[in-house]
Design an enzyme around this catalytic site. Structure first.
Site, mmCIF file in Angstrom:
data_model
loop_
_atom_site.group_PDB
_atom_site.id
_atom_site.type_symbol
_atom_site.label_atom_id
_atom_site.label_comp_id
_atom_site.label_asym_id
_atom_site.label_seq_id
_atom_site.Cartn_x
_atom_site.Cartn_y
_atom_site.Cartn_z
ATOM 1 N N GLU A 46 48.065 45.395 36.412
ATOM 2 C CA GLU A 46 47.350 46.670 36.323
ATOM 3 C C GLU A 46 48.310 47.853 36.262
ATOM 4 O O GLU A 46 48.118 48.780 35.471
ATOM 5 C CB GLU A 46 46.395 46.828 37.507
ATOM 6 N N ASN A 50 48.808 50.261 32.979
ATOM 7 C CA ASN A 50 48.613 51.715 33.033
ATOM 8 C C ASN A 50 49.749 52.452 32.334
ATOM 9 O O ASN A 50 49.507 53.435 31.621
ATOM 10 C CB ASN A 50 48.502 52.195 34.480
ATOM 11 N N ARG A 104 38.182 50.821 28.488
ATOM 12 C CA ARG A 104 38.912 50.797 29.756
ATOM 13 C C ARG A 104 37.903 50.964 30.874
ATOM 14 O O ARG A 104 37.013 51.816 30.808
ATOM 15 C CB ARG A 104 39.957 51.908 29.817
#
Length: 143
Positions: A46, A50, A104
């Protein structure tokens, strides 16, 4: 025993799996459970995703990753030199995304926070630093 490593790599989608595997390989001597290993790999996934998706909208930049282990404690810092986060409080809110058209979910920070013991996110004018910690001894499941 304390150990650490640092690595820098391009912020491209192909390197997300690379980052997960580097972290997993580095912490294996601590004998994490499969659940702990999966949690850490998911949190790293994650954080690096990002950077790939948000940090460098006009170019390909770099991801900086540092891993430190001390006995059963794992500390992972993932940072970039990108555009930063304009509203960090809002970005840390579940389901908030700046890219809804890209499908997203806005759950990246929430996932990191739920899988690690500690999450700290700092945004500067240039760059974001995510620091995550997990105590493998504390998180051992019994039975």
């Amino acid at each position: 025993m304390r150990n650490s490593m640092e690595i820098k790599f391009k912020a491209i989608p192909e390197n997300v799996a690379f980052a997960r595997n580097v972290v997993a390989s580095f912490i294996l001597p601590l004998n994490p459970s499969l659940d702990q290993l999966s949690d850490i790999k998911t949190a790293v996934n994650e954080a690096v995703t990002n950077v790939v998706v948000h940090a460098y909208p006009e170019k390909v930049g770099s991801v900086h990753m540092k891993i430190t282990t001390d006995n059963c404690n794992v500390k992972i810092t993932i940072s970039d030199d990108g555009i930063g986060i304009k509203d960090l409080t809002r970005a840390l809110t579940p389901f908030y995304t700046t890219k809804p058209d890209d499908e997203r979910s806005g759950m990246g920070f929430t996932v990191m926070e739920s899988f690690m013991d500690k999450l700290d996110v700092k945004s500067e004018k240039l760059g974001v630093t995510v620091t995550m910690e997990k105590d493998l001894e504390k998180n051992l499941s019994v039975g």
